[in-house]
Scaffold this active site. Structure first.
Site, PDB file in Angstrom:
ATOM      1  N   SER A  62       0.508  -0.572   0.228  1.00  9.56           N
ATOM      2  CA  SER A  62       0.530  -0.086  -0.057  1.00  9.56           C
ATOM      3  C   SER A  62       0.825   1.004   0.060  1.00  9.56           C
ATOM      4  CB  SER A  62      -0.899   0.137   1.301  1.00  9.56           C
ATOM      5  OG  SER A  62      -1.946   0.956   1.374  1.00  9.56           O
ATOM      6  N   LYS A  86      -0.919  -3.674  -3.465  1.00  7.04           N
ATOM      7  CA  LYS A  86      -2.191  -3.438  -2.486  1.00  7.04           C
ATOM      8  C   LYS A  86      -2.717  -2.023  -3.249  1.00  7.04           C
ATOM      9  CE  LYS A  86      -5.402  -1.896  -0.403  1.00  7.04           C
ATOM     10  NZ  LYS A  86      -5.424   0.412   0.458  1.00  7.04           N
ATOM     11  N   GLN A 140      -8.465   4.105   0.107  1.00  7.92           N
ATOM     12  CA  GLN A 140      -9.703   3.823   0.684  1.00  7.92           C
ATOM     13  C   GLN A 140     -10.237   4.858   0.764  1.00  7.92           C
ATOM     14  OE1 GLN A 140      -7.688   1.191   0.345  1.00  7.92           O
ATOM     15  NE2 GLN A 140      -9.216   0.743  -1.008  1.00  7.92           N
TER      16      GLN A 140
END
Length: 462
Positions: free
Chosen positions: A292, A317, A321
């Site tokens: 991420s 990833k 979000q």
């Protein structure tokens, strides 16, 4: 006007079909008028249950169940509804210390897996690894649970224990008993290592990580380091804005740091506005636990600042979000976009390959052995094989590595116990187990082959 039919089944008799008991009779028809409102069916179902269900209904629980089901229907492991307690836990994870085992987890293809253990956490100390699939928590299967439901089972007060059964690729099922602890807020660790090289390890991206990094860089510059290693291994990610601000410290003004692509195809490009990027030879360490925001920074530093990546392929990833909170502090975390590397690559479920590959010694992947179990002559199990490999790595060459506790294993254990002034009984348990694992951890720190490779690459640039 279209009508949808809802059937209220009235219990009269029971039949058994394929081993399942049903109570059915001819259904009574109830018509509900539709008016183009997609929520009419939902509201009607709510009214039917409120009026006709045979027990009292917890209205709040009913509504939360509907919200949870709505979000789960997206089939996106990163989009979840969090009740009040879960939302509090999520907030603590990015803004303050919390109590638990210290591991980032996610849902993947219906399973809960480890993204990365946090540096210095109980999860790291016992040997949990990225992509370990969690099967059970305290002997209960977690199949079908959401990430947040799994988190709430795993977390707990400092000093309490939790048992995890995990499945590791190429190894099989492993059993871990973990004592929960306080997981600290500090996320950046710096030091000066050999030949005046600065090393900065970033363990996750929380609200204060950017400030911590800036302070560490200032401290190292005052010590006049001549090169820098940024260690992003086992970093599960966190806040995107922190990854952007931190990457900007190393990327020259005008260069891309990140691209964000929305569902309508439009893209937002984030560029560095830093007038004075850090001007030092740098290498970045990555591995399968780099995910991420960690991948955002690794990609930015490589593609826009020419900094080489050393280690192993990252987690993969590549989505962004956002979280929206309700008045009661519950919240919905949902995926809003894809993030792309500076050159427009989407690394989701693919990861980022290092330019210079480097692996840790094989014993770095050995599982934790529970000190409470007793391994003795005649035993044949996974833990015996792990213990044999550890003893072999510690120099006890005569031990066999076949998973069977034979005469050679017992002799090696007795020799180990004599050398370290432990009770000499030839059994692996308690203090003997802990001493073996302590020495393996020390050996790994002294023989960090990935760090050694990063230093070698850095020296070529210095």
């Amino acid at each position: 006007m279209k009508k949808s039919r809802l059937f209220i089944w009235i219990i009269v008799t029971a039949i058994v079909t394929a081993g399942i008991t049903y109570s059915i009779v001819k259904p009574k028809e109830v018509s509900i008028a539709g008016n183009g409102d997609p929520f009419q069916k939902l509201r009607s179902t709510y009214d039917i249950l409120q009026k006709g269900y045979y027990k009292d209904i917890d209205t709040d629980k009913l509504v939360e169940g509907a919200i949870k089901g709505m979000v789960e229907s997206l089939e996106d492991p990163y989009s979840v509804y969090m009740d009040v307690e879960q939302a509090k836990s999520f907030s603590e994870n990015i803004s303050s210390s919390f109590e638990g085992i210290g591991a980032e987890i996610q849902e993947s293809n219906g399973t809960i897996l480890i993204v990365s253990p946090i540096k210095g956490s109980p999860a790291e100390e016992v040997g949990l690894k990225p992509k370990d699939v969690i099967l059970k928590v305290d002997k209960e299967s977690i199949e079908g649970l959401s990430v947040n439901e799994a988190v709430m089972k795993i977390r707990g007060e400092k000093g309490t224990k939790v048992n995890l059964v995990v499945k590791r690729e190429g190894v099989g099922e492993l059993n871990f008993t973990i004592t929960r602890d306080t997981i600290p807020l500090e996320t950046v660790y710096s030091e000066v290592i050999e030949d005046n090289i600065g090393k900065i390890q970033i363990t996750k991206f929380s609200e204060t990580t950017g400030e911590e990094l800036a302070k560490s860089l200032t401290d190292l510059q005052e010590k006049k380091v001549e090169g820098l290693i940024i260690d992003l291994r086992q970093n599960p990610g966190g806040l995107m804005d922190q990854a952007l601000a931190m990457s900007e410290l190393f990327v020259a003004k005008g260069e891309n740091i990140l691209q964000v692509e929305y569902n309508n195809g439009s893209k937002e490009v984030y560029k560095s506005e830093n007038e004075a990027a850090i001007d030092l030879p740098i290498t970045v360490l990555i591995d399968g636990g780099t995910a991420s925001a960690g991948e955002i920074m690794a990609a930015a530093l490589h593609q826009s600042a020419g900094i080489p990546l050393v280690g192993e392929k990252t987690f993969g990833k590549g989505t962004v979000q956002s979280a929206e909170s309700f008045k009661d502090t519950s919240s919905v975390k949902y995926t809003t976009a894809k993030w792309l590397t500076p050159d427009g690559t989407w690394i989701h479920e693919k990861g980022i390959e290092p330019q210079i590959k480097a692996e840790l010694p094989a014993y770095a992947n050995l599982p934790f052995i529970n000190p409470e179990i007793v391994l003795k002559k005649g035993d044949s199990k996974t833990e015996v094989n792990a213990a044999q490999q550890m003893l072999k790595a510690l120099g006890y060459e005569e031990v066999s590595v076949e998973g069977y506790f034979d005469d050679s294993t017992e002799k090696a254990v007795k020799d180990f116990q004599k050398q370290h002034k432990l009770t000499v009984d030839g059994k692996i348990t308690g203090e003997t187990t802990m001493k073996i694992m302590e020495l393996i951890q020390s050996k790994l720190q002294e023989n960090d082959t990935q760090l050694e490779k990063a230093i070698s690459v850095l020296k070529e640039k210095m």
